[in-house]
Design a protein around this motif. Structure first.
Motif, mmCIF file in Angstrom:
data_model
loop_
_atom_site.group_PDB
_atom_site.id
_atom_site.type_symbol
_atom_site.label_atom_id
_atom_site.label_comp_id
_atom_site.label_asym_id
_atom_site.label_seq_id
_atom_site.Cartn_x
_atom_site.Cartn_y
_atom_site.Cartn_z
ATOM 1 N N ASN A 145 0.721 -1.196 0.067
ATOM 2 C CA ASN A 145 0.066 0.027 0.115
ATOM 3 C C ASN A 145 0.934 1.290 0.067
ATOM 4 O OD1 ASN A 145 -2.502 -1.496 0.077
ATOM 5 N ND2 ASN A 145 -2.246 -1.588 2.422
ATOM 6 N N VAL A 146 0.774 2.039 -1.020
ATOM 7 C CA VAL A 146 1.839 3.214 -1.251
ATOM 8 C C VAL A 146 1.163 4.373 -0.982
ATOM 9 C CG1 VAL A 146 3.482 4.135 -2.709
ATOM 10 C CG2 VAL A 146 3.072 1.720 -2.826
ATOM 11 N N ASN A 147 0.332 4.715 -2.110
ATOM 12 C CA ASN A 147 -0.282 6.082 -2.034
ATOM 13 C C ASN A 147 -1.878 5.893 -1.736
ATOM 14 O OD1 ASN A 147 2.074 7.304 -2.835
ATOM 15 N ND2 ASN A 147 1.708 6.889 -5.072
ATOM 16 N N GLN A 148 -2.412 4.936 -1.323
ATOM 17 C CA GLN A 148 -3.767 5.052 -1.076
ATOM 18 C C GLN A 148 -3.950 5.531 0.290
ATOM 19 O OE1 GLN A 148 -5.523 0.884 -1.486
ATOM 20 N NE2 GLN A 148 -7.215 1.075 -0.068
ATOM 21 N N LYS A 149 -5.086 6.406 0.122
ATOM 22 C CA LYS A 149 -5.556 7.305 1.190
ATOM 23 C C LYS A 149 -6.682 6.467 2.135
ATOM 24 C CE LYS A 149 -4.154 11.563 -0.639
ATOM 25 N NZ LYS A 149 -4.411 13.001 -0.990
ATOM 26 N N GLN A 150 -7.610 5.861 1.466
ATOM 27 C CA GLN A 150 -8.789 5.439 2.256
ATOM 28 C C GLN A 150 -8.936 4.024 2.288
ATOM 29 O OE1 GLN A 150 -11.165 7.570 3.307
ATOM 30 N NE2 GLN A 150 -9.856 9.221 2.723
ATOM 31 N N PHE A 151 -9.323 3.377 3.205
ATOM 32 C CA PHE A 151 -9.391 2.150 3.241
ATOM 33 C C PHE A 151 -10.770 1.758 4.103
ATOM 34 C CE2 PHE A 151 -5.029 2.749 3.368
ATOM 35 C CZ PHE A 151 -4.386 1.752 2.881
ATOM 36 N N SER A 152 -11.349 0.604 3.754
ATOM 37 C CA SER A 152 -12.899 0.041 4.115
ATOM 38 C C SER A 152 -12.661 0.124 5.671
ATOM 39 C CB SER A 152 -13.119 -1.144 3.298
ATOM 40 O OG SER A 152 -12.333 -2.266 3.896
ATOM 41 N N GLU A 153 -13.867 0.245 6.216
ATOM 42 C CA GLU A 153 -13.856 0.089 7.806
ATOM 43 C C GLU A 153 -13.493 -1.350 8.433
ATOM 44 O OE1 GLU A 153 -17.448 0.264 10.966
ATOM 45 O OE2 GLU A 153 -17.983 0.932 9.013
ATOM 46 N N GLU A 154 -13.447 -2.259 7.547
ATOM 47 C CA GLU A 154 -13.005 -3.745 7.615
ATOM 48 C C GLU A 154 -11.707 -3.712 8.023
ATOM 49 O OE1 GLU A 154 -12.842 -8.158 5.705
ATOM 50 O OE2 GLU A 154 -13.707 -6.484 4.828
ATOM 51 N N PHE A 155 -10.813 -2.861 6.981
ATOM 52 C CA PHE A 155 -9.414 -2.920 7.344
ATOM 53 C C PHE A 155 -8.770 -1.636 7.832
ATOM 54 C CE2 PHE A 155 -10.571 -5.494 3.529
ATOM 55 C CZ PHE A 155 -9.923 -6.701 3.963
ATOM 56 N N SER A 156 -9.504 -0.639 8.087
ATOM 57 C CA SER A 156 -8.678 0.660 8.536
ATOM 58 C C SER A 156 -8.099 0.702 9.774
ATOM 59 C CB SER A 156 -9.830 1.745 8.424
ATOM 60 O OG SER A 156 -10.815 1.439 9.390
ATOM 61 N N ASN A 157 -8.638 -0.311 10.793
ATOM 62 C CA ASN A 157 -8.042 -0.474 12.104
ATOM 63 C C ASN A 157 -6.626 -0.946 12.144
ATOM 64 O OD1 ASN A 157 -9.170 -2.806 11.399
ATOM 65 N ND2 ASN A 157 -9.481 -3.210 13.863
ATOM 66 N N ARG A 158 -6.150 -1.798 10.993
ATOM 67 C CA ARG A 158 -5.077 -2.593 11.106
ATOM 68 C C ARG A 158 -4.433 -2.488 9.576
ATOM 69 N NH1 ARG A 158 -9.227 -6.400 10.072
ATOM 70 N NH2 ARG A 158 -8.972 -7.877 8.502
ATOM 71 N N ALA A 159 -4.905 -1.912 8.634
ATOM 72 C CA ALA A 159 -4.081 -1.617 7.332
ATOM 73 C C ALA A 159 -3.969 -0.015 7.194
ATOM 74 C CB ALA A 159 -4.728 -2.122 6.283
ATOM 75 N N SER A 160 -2.740 0.211 6.577
ATOM 76 C CA SER A 160 -2.600 1.713 5.988
ATOM 77 C C SER A 160 -1.660 1.747 4.899
ATOM 78 C CB SER A 160 -2.041 2.450 7.330
ATOM 79 O OG SER A 160 -1.975 3.736 7.000
ATOM 80 N N SER A 161 -1.160 2.740 4.580
ATOM 81 C CA SER A 161 -0.200 2.847 3.264
ATOM 82 C C SER A 161 0.913 3.938 3.650
ATOM 83 C CB SER A 161 -0.918 3.701 2.153
ATOM 84 O OG SER A 161 -1.529 4.997 2.534
ATOM 85 N N ILE A 162 2.136 3.528 2.759
ATOM 86 C CA ILE A 162 3.264 4.436 3.247
ATOM 87 C C ILE A 162 2.712 5.896 3.224
ATOM 88 C CG2 ILE A 162 5.285 5.317 1.972
ATOM 89 C CD1 ILE A 162 5.596 2.546 0.969
ATOM 90 N N LEU A 163 2.004 6.436 2.255
ATOM 91 C CA LEU A 163 1.225 7.787 2.447
ATOM 92 C C LEU A 163 0.982 8.389 3.640
ATOM 93 C CD1 LEU A 163 1.306 10.651 0.944
ATOM 94 C CD2 LEU A 163 -0.886 9.777 -0.055
ATOM 95 N N ASN A 164 -0.024 7.395 4.095
ATOM 96 C CA ASN A 164 -0.810 7.736 5.221
ATOM 97 C C ASN A 164 0.251 8.006 6.520
ATOM 98 O OD1 ASN A 164 -3.229 8.004 3.960
ATOM 99 N ND2 ASN A 164 -4.182 6.293 4.778
ATOM 100 N N GLU A 165 1.105 6.797 6.805
ATOM 101 C CA GLU A 165 1.918 6.932 7.908
ATOM 102 C C GLU A 165 3.081 7.520 7.879
ATOM 103 O OE1 GLU A 165 0.956 4.691 10.477
ATOM 104 O OE2 GLU A 165 -1.005 4.848 9.091
ATOM 105 N N THR A 166 3.577 7.945 6.689
ATOM 106 C CA THR A 166 4.775 8.808 6.743
ATOM 107 C C THR A 166 4.624 10.234 5.719
ATOM 108 O OG1 THR A 166 5.521 7.760 4.419
ATOM 109 C CG2 THR A 166 6.003 6.791 6.540
#
Length: 259
Positions: A145-166
């Motif tokens: 996951n590189v530039n993705q900003k939005q994640f479904s509710e199912e995954f948002s609590n445990r998945a993210s992206s390089i863009l969102n985290e850094t």
């Protein structure tokens, strides 16, 4: 290792980029079913992968034109059947190396999820074909996951992206896919030539483990318990210390519970 052995340019001719495909692993398997074998390190990258798969038969959801999703083939016949986890460690550390080159700190959540902080940003799927003695062929699928900003509710609590985290935006995904493949190739070839020993590989893998030596909650079957991750051995067994004892688990026997 010679500097030019696995440069991005040497791998570029082996990278096939497709606009949309169901699964890069499945597509590569279909190509390998032909009579003419594909060269080692042939890679398939999808700008939009619609049916990506991960470990435990999980699906891998990916936003089109935002992430790095690809698969490649290698022929690691220097690895015996007992060394199947070695390949897992080499690929995981190759991703760690690539992220480090981007000045991003990351860890490995056993067995091969790549984490930035407490969020998963990359997964690996390895499918091997073996004979009675060795691993003849491996198809390795990687999703980042590189530039993705939005994640479904199912995954948002445990998945993210390089863009969102850094906050780092990667414009040229194809070039970074090549860079990532280069770092993995260097790891694999270094081990093949015994420049990277089994002992050193295992030490590096353990040194990069997510929440090592930190109490956390796990589940095995219907039982949840608190334990501290001690180490992973060369066969991929996870060692967890509870108040009573140290127990070992193989993949699928225990699950880390994200809080």
């Amino acid at each position: 290792m010679q500097n030019n052995t696995f440069s991005g340019e040497s791998l570029r001719q082996k990278l096939i980029v497709l606009d949309e495909i169901g699964s890069t692993n499945d597509y590569l398997k279909s190509k390998l079913s032909n009579f003419k074998p594909l060269p080692e390190w042939t890679a398939i990258m999808a700008k939009n992968q619609t049916m990506g798969r991960g470990q435990r038969q999980n699906s891998w959801k990916s936003e089109p034109n935002s992430n790095i999703t690809f698969s490649f083939v290698i022929y690691p016949n220097h690895l015996s059947l007992q060394q199947h986890f070695t390949l897992n460690m080499l690929v995981s550390l190759g991703i760690i190396d690539w992220l480090m080159s981007l000045h991003i700190d990351s860890t490995i959540k056993w067995p091969n999820d790549i984490m930035i902080g407490n969020k998963k940003i990359s997964g690996i799927l390895i499918e091997n074909i073996s004979n009675s003695k060795e691993i003849r062929q491996s198809i390795i699928g990687i999703g980042v996951n590189v530039n993705q900003k939005q994640f479904s509710e199912e995954f948002s609590n445990r998945a993210s992206s390089i863009l969102n985290e850094t906050g780092i935006f990667i414009e040229d995904l194809e070039s970074e896919c090549l860079n990532l493949l280069t770092f993995i190739a260097k790891r694999v070839e270094s081990h093949k030539k015994n420049i990277l020993t089994d002992k050193d590989l295992l030490t590096e893998y353990n040194n990069n483990l997510f929440r090592r030596d930190i109490p956390a909650f796990y589940s095995s079957g219907n039982i949840s318990f608190e334990a501290t991750l001690v180490k992973v051995d060369g066969n991929g067994q996870l060692y967890l210390r509870t108040k009573e004892e140290v127990k070992t688990y193989y993949f699928k026997e225990v699950v880390f519970q994200m809080q």
